[in-house]
Structures are given as C-alpha cells and as structure tokens.
Scaffold this active site. Sequence first.
Site, PDB file in Angstrom:
ATOM      1  N   HIS A  75       0.819  -1.225   0.000  1.00 37.42           N
ATOM      2  CA  HIS A  75       0.000   0.000   0.000  1.00 37.42           C
ATOM      3  C   HIS A  75       0.850   1.273   0.000  1.00 37.42           C
ATOM      4  O   HIS A  75       0.308   2.368  -0.208  1.00 37.42           O
ATOM      5  CB  HIS A  75      -0.925   0.035   1.221  1.00 37.42           C
ATOM      6  N   HIS A 135      -6.749  -6.881  -0.565  1.00 37.50           N
ATOM      7  CA  HIS A 135      -6.873  -5.432  -0.718  1.00 37.50           C
ATOM      8  C   HIS A 135      -5.973  -4.947  -1.849  1.00 37.50           C
ATOM      9  O   HIS A 135      -4.801  -5.325  -1.915  1.00 37.50           O
ATOM     10  CB  HIS A 135      -6.490  -4.719   0.585  1.00 37.50           C
ATOM     11  N   ASP A 163      -4.889 -12.735   3.076  1.00 33.67           N
ATOM     12  CA  ASP A 163      -6.180 -12.291   3.603  1.00 33.67           C
ATOM     13  C   ASP A 163      -7.334 -12.619   2.669  1.00 33.67           C
ATOM     14  O   ASP A 163      -8.471 -12.206   2.905  1.00 33.67           O
ATOM     15  CB  ASP A 163      -6.155 -10.798   3.929  1.00 33.67           C
ATOM     16  N   ASP A 180      -3.137 -10.162  -2.846  1.00 32.67           N
ATOM     17  CA  ASP A 180      -3.726  -9.748  -1.577  1.00 32.67           C
ATOM     18  C   ASP A 180      -5.201  -9.385  -1.778  1.00 32.67           C
ATOM     19  O   ASP A 180      -5.598  -8.938  -2.864  1.00 32.67           O
ATOM     20  CB  ASP A 180      -2.955  -8.523  -1.060  1.00 32.67           C
TER      21      ASP A 180
END
Length: 353
Positions: A169, A207, A294, A205
């Site tokens: 991120h 996200h 995740d 991932d």
Amino acid sequence: MRTFHNPHHALHQGREEMFRGRMVPCHEVPARLDFVLAELQRRPLGELLTPAIVDAELDMAIGRVHDARYTTFLAGAWDEWVAMDPANAQRDALPSVWPLGNRHAFRTDVLPRNFAARLGLFSFDSGSPLMAGTWAAARGGAACALEAAYDVLGGARSAFALTRPPGHHAGADFFGGYCFLNNAAIAAQALREGGQQRVAVLDVDYHHGNGTPTIFYERADVLTVSIHGDPMTEYPFFLGHADERGAGSGEGFNLNLPLPRGTGFATWRAALERALQAVADFGAGALVVPMGLDTFEGDPISGFTLRSDDYFAVGEALAGAGLPTVFTFEGGYAVDAVGTNAVNLLAGFERAS
C-alpha cells in the site's frame, strides 16, 4: 527457496488503529510473521536467512522507489512526535488531518513545519500507527526484499521476503494500509536494474495494493496486475477499478481484476489465470508476487472464501508462469492460520517448479 526474514520486525508493534470509526487493537501484529516462520521451521522449504545488505546499498535501493522528502520524514518522525509532547512516547502516532487534492488545490512544494500536518501529508489513512521502531522495521523489510531479488538475479528459481510491516500500500511518498516502504516495488526495481528488461508484479492480496501501481503507473517496463476486492465496497476504495490501465508510456501496463465480496476459489482462480495470461503476454522475465493471505475465508477484515488447501493450487499456478519469482509477505490477519496458508502456497510453488 531461501527465505529472508526481518529480525527487526517486532520493533513495529502498534497499540491501536482506527478501524471503521473506532479505535481497536491492531490487526497487523508481530505474531503474523512469527507463525509463518514457525511453520517454515516445521515444514522447511530451504534456508532461513537474515539480510546482510549494507546501509548505503539499502538507502540507494529505497531511494530508487521512494521520494527522499518522504523517507527523511519517516526516519525522524518518532523523534518529532515525542518532541511535540513527552507523553507521546506512550502512544503511537496516527494522522488526523489530510490535504484533499480532489477537493481543492494544495501546495506540494511547501512542507509544513507542524508535525501533525506532515504526518497527514505523507499518509492516506488513520489505521497505520507509527511508533519508535517503525523506521527500523520498515528498512529491515526493504533489505529482505532486496536480498530476495538478488538471490533470484543470482539464479535462484524463487525467494521469499518474510517481513512486516507489509509494503504494497506504500507509494513513492505516502504510507497507509499498515505499509511504509513498498517491498514489492523495491524488489521489482532491483530486478530491472539487475538485467531483467521486463518485470511483472502480480498482487494476490485481498486489498488492492494501491502503492505499487502508483509507483509504476507511467512505466512500460513493469507490469502491475492485481486481483482484489472491488474498491466500490472494499479498502482502500479509491484505486483498483478495472478501467485503470496506466498512463503515458505505461498505458496498458496496469491490470486490475476486482471481485465482489464473497468470491470463492473457483472464480478467484479464473481471475488468477487471466492475470497469468497478462504476465505471459507482457513477456516478463521475472515475477514479483505481493503474497497476501487475507483472501482466506477466516480473515477478520476481508471477504473472499479461499481455504487453506486452496493455497497449494495458487502456488502451483504461479509456478506455471515459469519465471524466477520473488514473494513478499503482505496481508493475512487470521493469525493462527497465516503460517499454514503461507507455507501451503510456497510449497505448492516449489513442487510445481
């Protein structure tokens, strides 16, 4: 497969984060790495090493991806936070004010003297606490990514950068999503400079790893691909839509594959096949995989439904690309399962390689 793990990771151990409008204990905890390391010791895939990169070399590698103004801020942020009020030593730093570039113009050439303003300038959320050991832990993670890239450049089929805080991120000049330095981008850049003409980053991932495409968005030598929760409903919300394709010379070299909450493995696997076809069409000479776990059905802050055994098949599919591959450890907050899921993926990759 050699694993380079970060001996400094536990220096970054947040107390609380802002999550859905309230303060909660941090989801991103040292036990995430510890469980993976323990599982790798139980089911060894290769050597477990700590990085040995010298500081000057590491600084140069970080500087090729991140802005100097940003890294200078991170390096001194904790001292500034405590200098504002000695009582701050007992609590983590969290941003509370941000410039909104989409609402009104703001000066990008002026760096505010107020620490709280600069903390907001270099971040995009209030869920990424910064503490005394954050900079050391983040640098240690960058060193792991760089060592993994060097290992692959030296002829290894694959290498794993096992570190936290995660990285995907983080942009060139911002942190958020628990990430401060972008380990995947540092690895990809090192692979490019080491002789790979084209490098692909395939982020699995849950996200969207918004930092990575912002770093490479106008470049044609690094393809960024991401399979993630639809940003219409899922964090980080403001990037990751399917129509984001890159810009300038990088147009056509960014591929987002957003999927709805509740997606199961069959649909997710089809997206992975599409992603791998894009990597093949690009003609990549090496692959970087920001390895988020995740996507697991038990993850407390995510919404896909992959099961532990599915990760063997994920690793096998990634091995099918036939490319030297660097894995970086990203999300995965079902802490008790993250070690099993991570090693399942890597073991699947190894047995199919």
